[in-house]
Design a protein around this motif. Structure first.
Motif, PDB file in Angstrom:
ATOM      1  N   LEU A   1     -25.621 -18.108  18.183  1.00 26.02           N
ATOM      2  CA  LEU A   1     -25.857 -19.934  17.952  1.00 26.02           C
ATOM      3  C   LEU A   1     -25.133 -20.269  18.642  1.00 26.02           C
ATOM      4  CD1 LEU A   1     -27.196 -21.768  15.938  1.00 26.02           C
ATOM      5  CD2 LEU A   1     -24.554 -21.723  15.038  1.00 26.02           C
ATOM      6  N   CYS A   2     -26.597 -20.878  19.677  1.00 24.23           N
ATOM      7  CA  CYS A   2     -26.436 -21.622  20.820  1.00 24.23           C
ATOM      8  C   CYS A   2     -27.215 -23.651  20.372  1.00 24.23           C
ATOM      9  CB  CYS A   2     -27.540 -21.496  22.041  1.00 24.23           C
ATOM     10  SG  CYS A   2     -26.997 -20.457  22.797  1.00 24.23           S
ATOM     11  N   LEU A   3     -26.069 -24.424  20.228  1.00 23.98           N
ATOM     12  CA  LEU A   3     -26.004 -26.136  20.321  1.00 23.98           C
ATOM     13  C   LEU A   3     -26.327 -26.522  21.521  1.00 23.98           C
ATOM     14  CD1 LEU A   3     -24.188 -25.884  16.916  1.00 23.98           C
ATOM     15  CD2 LEU A   3     -26.570 -25.644  17.024  1.00 23.98           C
ATOM     16  N   ARG A   4     -26.804 -27.249  21.980  1.00 26.15           N
ATOM     17  CA  ARG A   4     -26.875 -28.582  22.841  1.00 26.15           C
ATOM     18  C   ARG A   4     -26.342 -29.396  21.986  1.00 26.15           C
ATOM     19  NH1 ARG A   4     -29.973 -31.726  26.533  1.00 26.15           N
ATOM     20  NH2 ARG A   4     -31.762 -30.889  25.090  1.00 26.15           N
ATOM     21  N   LEU A   5     -25.633 -29.926  23.084  1.00 26.66           N
ATOM     22  CA  LEU A   5     -25.344 -31.199  22.392  1.00 26.66           C
ATOM     23  C   LEU A   5     -24.332 -31.465  23.369  1.00 26.66           C
ATOM     24  CD1 LEU A   5     -24.147 -29.522  18.617  1.00 26.66           C
ATOM     25  CD2 LEU A   5     -25.867 -31.238  19.277  1.00 26.66           C
ATOM     26  N   ASP A   6     -23.706 -33.259  23.243  1.00 20.85           N
ATOM     27  CA  ASP A   6     -22.852 -33.537  23.429  1.00 20.85           C
ATOM     28  C   ASP A   6     -21.871 -34.052  22.607  1.00 20.85           C
ATOM     29  OD1 ASP A   6     -21.091 -36.030  24.657  1.00 20.85           O
ATOM     30  OD2 ASP A   6     -22.532 -36.666  24.832  1.00 20.85           O
ATOM     31  N   LEU A   7     -20.684 -33.378  21.946  1.00 18.21           N
ATOM     32  CA  LEU A   7     -19.714 -33.832  21.832  1.00 18.21           C
ATOM     33  C   LEU A   7     -19.178 -35.102  20.964  1.00 18.21           C
ATOM     34  CD1 LEU A   7     -18.010 -30.276  22.075  1.00 18.21           C
ATOM     35  CD2 LEU A   7     -19.366 -30.220  20.208  1.00 18.21           C
ATOM     36  N   THR A   8     -19.357 -35.800  21.839  1.00 22.03           N
ATOM     37  CA  THR A   8     -18.496 -37.209  21.757  1.00 22.03           C
ATOM     38  C   THR A   8     -19.721 -37.926  20.846  1.00 22.03           C
ATOM     39  OG1 THR A   8     -19.299 -37.756  24.013  1.00 22.03           O
ATOM     40  CG2 THR A   8     -17.411 -36.885  24.114  1.00 22.03           C
ATOM     41  N   ALA A   9     -20.927 -37.420  20.952  1.00 21.61           N
ATOM     42  CA  ALA A   9     -21.906 -37.990  19.888  1.00 21.61           C
ATOM     43  C   ALA A   9     -21.646 -37.892  19.069  1.00 21.61           C
ATOM     44  CB  ALA A   9     -22.668 -38.169  20.949  1.00 21.61           C
TER      45      ALA A   9
END
Length: 250
Positions: free
Chosen positions: A58-66
């Protein structure tokens, strides 16, 4: 080491130690959630993982600080796999900053990604880790005796992660959840390249920070990450495992 039917979340999985750890977990049979900000690199790592064990991550392209990103990681992982066994907090950032700066934006950014995100992900994953008696592996910097100008905010954020590891291990021990940290020495990743240094400047910085001792490859650090996350040493808890070629001693 066997991670078959176990679910592992790896942040910072699109490059460096996170990418190498993801591939090695896959080789040991793990189902993976990979989080990164660079879509192309994340997909390349996912392909290597799938080639290793036949299971598409499962790939999640995220800015974890958002806002909402950390919650999305846990929600989507549970929706896909219905369990979490290991959380690897590898996402990190290095920025140059100083007390003489006009503002503390750099400090806030370092604390946000290097400390607040691991804390929040751990908090959100905890109910599921308790069910599986899982564990958490944090990545933080070796405690070098040499002080380098400009690295104050980064060093504070990583020192905080060390304290988080030790204190959370005590808090969670009664629930059967282990928390450990791996302290790699200077490793050849994109973290210095992201400072927009030239090649000569970057090589000088590598040599200066490593005290001219060996610079690690991400694959070597990944072996330690996977070992710590495994059940080989079930009582390994609250530990900071140094992998630095003794460079911190100089």
């Amino acid at each position: 080491m066997d991670f078959k039917n176990k679910v592992v979340i790896v942040t910072g999985a699109s490059s460096g130690i996170g990418a190498a750890s993801a591939v090695l977990f896959a080789k040991h049979g793990a189902k993976l959630t990979l989080i990164g900000r660079n879509e192309q690199r994340l997909e390349a790592v996912a392909k290597k993982c799938q080639d290793a064990n036949g299971i598409p991550p499962l790939c999640l392209r995220l800015d974890l600080t958002a806002a909402g990103s950390c919650a999305a990681v846990i929600t989507k992982t549970i929706a896909t796999y219905d369990r979490i066994d290991v959380l690897v907090n590898c996402a990190a950032k290095m920025l140059i900053g100083s007390l003489f700066d006009d503002n503390i934006d750099t400090f806030d950014e370092m604390i946000d990604i290097n400390l607040r995100v691991p804390y929040k992900l751990t908090h959100l994953a905890l109910p599921y880790l308790i069910k599986t008696k899982g564990n958490i592996v944090n990545l933080h910097a070796t405690k070098y005796t040499k002080v380098v100008h400009g690295f104050l905010p980064y060093s504070i954020s990583k020192a905080g992660l060390e304290r988080f590891t030790r204190f959370s291990a005590v808090e969670l021990a009664t629930e059967g959840v282990r928390v450990n940290a791996v302290q790699p020495g200077l490793t050849r990743t994109n973290i210095l390249a992201n400072l927009a240094m030239g090649e000569d400047e970057m090589q000088y910085t590598y040599e200066h920070l490593s005290n001219k001792m060996k610079i690690l490859d991400p694959e070597e650090v990944a072996k330690m990450v996977v070992f710590v996350a495994s059940e080989v040493c079930p009582n390994l808890n609250g530990s900071d495992i140094g992998l630095n070629g003794a460079s911190w001693m100089i």
